[in-house]
Design a protein around this motif. Structure first.
Motif, mmCIF file in Angstrom:
data_model
loop_
_atom_site.group_PDB
_atom_site.id
_atom_site.type_symbol
_atom_site.label_atom_id
_atom_site.label_comp_id
_atom_site.label_asym_id
_atom_site.label_seq_id
_atom_site.Cartn_x
_atom_site.Cartn_y
_atom_site.Cartn_z
ATOM 1 N N LYS A 126 10.640 58.144 78.931
ATOM 2 C CA LYS A 126 11.822 57.820 77.950
ATOM 3 C C LYS A 126 12.143 58.966 77.305
ATOM 4 C CE LYS A 126 12.233 54.589 74.145
ATOM 5 N NZ LYS A 126 11.724 53.480 73.492
ATOM 6 N N LEU A 127 13.575 58.981 77.151
ATOM 7 C CA LEU A 127 14.377 60.211 76.501
ATOM 8 C C LEU A 127 14.462 60.098 74.899
ATOM 9 C CD1 LEU A 127 16.364 62.612 76.915
ATOM 10 C CD2 LEU A 127 17.988 60.983 77.311
ATOM 11 N N PHE A 128 14.250 61.175 74.360
ATOM 12 C CA PHE A 128 14.507 61.003 72.852
ATOM 13 C C PHE A 128 15.388 62.157 72.397
ATOM 14 C CE2 PHE A 128 13.729 62.316 68.479
ATOM 15 C CZ PHE A 128 14.122 61.262 67.887
ATOM 16 N N LEU A 129 16.386 61.899 71.702
ATOM 17 C CA LEU A 129 17.464 63.213 71.675
ATOM 18 C C LEU A 129 18.020 63.083 69.949
ATOM 19 C CD1 LEU A 129 20.184 62.453 74.154
ATOM 20 C CD2 LEU A 129 18.852 64.531 74.191
ATOM 21 N N ALA A 130 18.373 64.224 69.651
ATOM 22 C CA ALA A 130 19.001 64.408 68.111
ATOM 23 C C ALA A 130 19.839 65.523 68.160
ATOM 24 C CB ALA A 130 17.825 64.072 67.209
ATOM 25 N N ASN A 131 20.722 65.589 67.168
ATOM 26 C CA ASN A 131 21.305 66.669 66.722
ATOM 27 C C ASN A 131 22.295 67.388 67.826
ATOM 28 O OD1 ASN A 131 20.340 66.174 64.141
ATOM 29 N ND2 ASN A 131 18.830 67.696 64.097
ATOM 30 N N TYR A 132 23.451 66.728 68.053
ATOM 31 C CA TYR A 132 24.238 67.261 69.159
ATOM 32 C C TYR A 132 25.188 68.354 68.569
ATOM 33 C CZ TYR A 132 28.597 67.607 71.509
ATOM 34 O OH TYR A 132 29.747 68.366 72.226
ATOM 35 N N SER A 133 25.505 69.353 69.384
ATOM 36 C CA SER A 133 26.496 70.380 68.981
ATOM 37 C C SER A 133 27.195 70.770 70.327
ATOM 38 C CB SER A 133 25.863 71.516 68.193
ATOM 39 O OG SER A 133 24.832 72.065 68.917
ATOM 40 N N GLY A 134 28.062 71.404 70.378
ATOM 41 C CA GLY A 134 28.908 71.951 71.493
ATOM 42 C C GLY A 134 30.286 71.503 71.717
ATOM 43 N N ASN A 135 30.868 71.849 72.838
ATOM 44 C CA ASN A 135 32.480 71.417 73.040
ATOM 45 C C ASN A 135 32.512 70.656 74.155
ATOM 46 O OD1 ASN A 135 31.531 73.389 75.156
ATOM 47 N ND2 ASN A 135 33.048 74.942 74.347
ATOM 48 N N ALA A 136 31.337 69.939 74.823
ATOM 49 C CA ALA A 136 31.495 69.217 76.159
ATOM 50 C C ALA A 136 31.545 67.688 75.551
ATOM 51 C CB ALA A 136 30.474 69.391 77.031
ATOM 52 N N GLY A 137 31.159 67.353 74.459
ATOM 53 C CA GLY A 137 31.033 65.860 74.180
ATOM 54 C C GLY A 137 29.761 65.394 74.068
ATOM 55 N N ASP A 138 29.323 64.423 73.394
ATOM 56 C CA ASP A 138 28.136 64.066 73.246
ATOM 57 C C ASP A 138 27.721 62.987 74.195
ATOM 58 O OD1 ASP A 138 25.791 63.594 72.213
ATOM 59 O OD2 ASP A 138 26.500 62.322 70.310
#
Ligand code: NAG
Ligand code: NAG
Ligand code: NAG
Ligand code: NAG
Ligand code: CA
Length: 341
Positions: free
Chosen positions: A244-256
């Motif tokens: 199972k995937l867990f993610l947080a705190n997006y940054s960048g210029n490609a989109g979330d």
């Protein structure tokens, strides 16, 4: 070729025997309590060991070269009409082979060093550990088997340049000849070629992300433009928890476009763990954290020249090029949170 190999092996055995003799003498001189001499002797044993490792690696190098040549021939037959692109791939391939040879020399030194002094703080468990030990060249590295951490030997590709380096690459798409429409077991252990297209394996990704990790996703389109997405926190569960995937705190210029896949289990063409009536892995033709189904599909089908309006099963990142544009190149890489180059 066979004769050379035999000679190499014979030489290797001889060196091993020599090493053994030295070791015996080392023990004797220890009994005689002459620590200075013992130290010198062990130096020589170690240097012999390095030479044996050197020969073994040369032998490996030879057979790997044959394999690579064969793959290149197959590639030529399949892609005759796309020669330009192929040239480009070959240059990349040659470049990475060159840097791999450089790396290998260092790895051999590293491994002999490891067997000499082994404590938990010396453990090498990812490219970030290698970076902090001053390995600064991007390329293939062998993470040694580690009893202390309970980890097997693993071949990885380290990106030591991007944004400070220390990245362990977990996925790459760039050549397009490796199918990513694979089953659960293959996604579990990994597949493909570490210098070409590959999935490192869910078990390995689980292990790497047991320490709090950052993931960086780099994308390139067919016009040569690049974008990236980074998540300040990334982890996957173990197999019992369906990775199972867990993610947080997006940054960048490609989109979330991985957020939609947050908190979903991993699915493959023979294991439907998605949140959909449909069987997303079969429709999107890859293994991924399918929701219902995608806002990105980085393990989808490699289509040349981008547009593939018939199906939505390409290598997509909706936040940049939408659902019908298949990207030219992708790399997914991880490193520990708080890594300071
Ligand atoms: C093997 O060792 C020799 C010197 O002993 C060195 O010149 C060579 O680069 C080494 N090759 C590899 C692959 O380690
Ligand atoms: C996300 O970033 C914030 C601010 O830097 C931090 O407080 C928080 O712990 C981060 N979340 C995770 C899950 O790492
Ligand atoms: C994910 O898989 C686990 C078992 O591996 C299961 O208990 C859980 O319900 C699944 N979660 C979702 C959201 O499907
Ligand atoms: C993923 O879900 C968790 C809750 O389980 C949440 O804390 C986190 O912010 C989400 N990540 C993103 C990128 O939205
Ligand atoms: Ca389903």
């Amino acid at each position: 070729m066979a004769k050379v190999s035999l000679n190499l092996v014979a030489l290797g055995v001889t060196l091993l025997l020599l090493a053994e003799t030295w070791a015996q003498r080392a023990k004797k001189s220890q009994v005689d309590s002459k620590p200075a001499k013992a130290g010198q002797c062990c130096e020589e044993v170690r240097s012999l060991k390095i030479q044996v490792a050197n020969l073994t690696s040369l032998f490996g190098e030879l057979s790997r070269k044959q394999e690579t040549d064969l793959r290149n021939v197959v590639k030529q037959i399949m892609d005759l009409e796309k020669r330009n692109r192929q040239q480009e791939d070959r240059v990349t391939e040659a470049e990475s082979k060159y840097s791999e040879i450089n790396n290998r020399v260092e790895i051999i030194q590293l491994q002999s060093l490891q067997s000499a002094t082994h404590t938990s703080s010396d453990a090498i468990y990812d490219c970030a550990s290698l970076f902090t030990k001053n390995y600064r060249i991007s390329g293939e590295y062998n993470l040694p088997k580690d009893e202390f951490l309970g980890t097997p030997e693993l071949s990885v590709f380290c990106d030591m340049e991007t944004n400070g380096g220390g990245w362990t690459v977990i996925q790459r798409r760039k050549v397009g000849l490796t199918s990513f429409n694979r089953d659960w077991k293959q996604y579990k252990t990994g597949f493909g070629s570490i210098r070409g297209d590959f999935w490192l394996g869910n078990d390995h990704i689980f292990r790497l992300t047991r320490q709090p990790s950052v993931i960086r996703i780099e994308l390139e389109d067919w016009e040569g433009e690049t974008r990236y997405a980074e998540y300040g926190y990334f982890t996957v569960g173990n197999e019992l928890n369906s990775y199972k995937l867990f993610l947080a705190n997006y940054s960048g210029n490609a989109g979330d476009s991985l957020r939609y896949h947050n908190n979903t289990n991993f699915s493959t063409n023979n294991k439907d763990n998605d949140k959909c009536l449909d069987d997303c892995a079969s429709i999107r033709k890859g293994g991924y954290w399918y929701n219902c189904c995608t806002d990105s599909n980085l393990n989808g089908v490699f289509y040349r020249y981008g547009e593939h309006t018939r199906n939505a099963d390409g290598i997509t990142w909706y936040g940049w090029h939408g659902s019908t544009y298949s990207l030219k190149r992708v790399e997914m890489k991880v490193r520990p949170v708080g890594f300071h180059p």
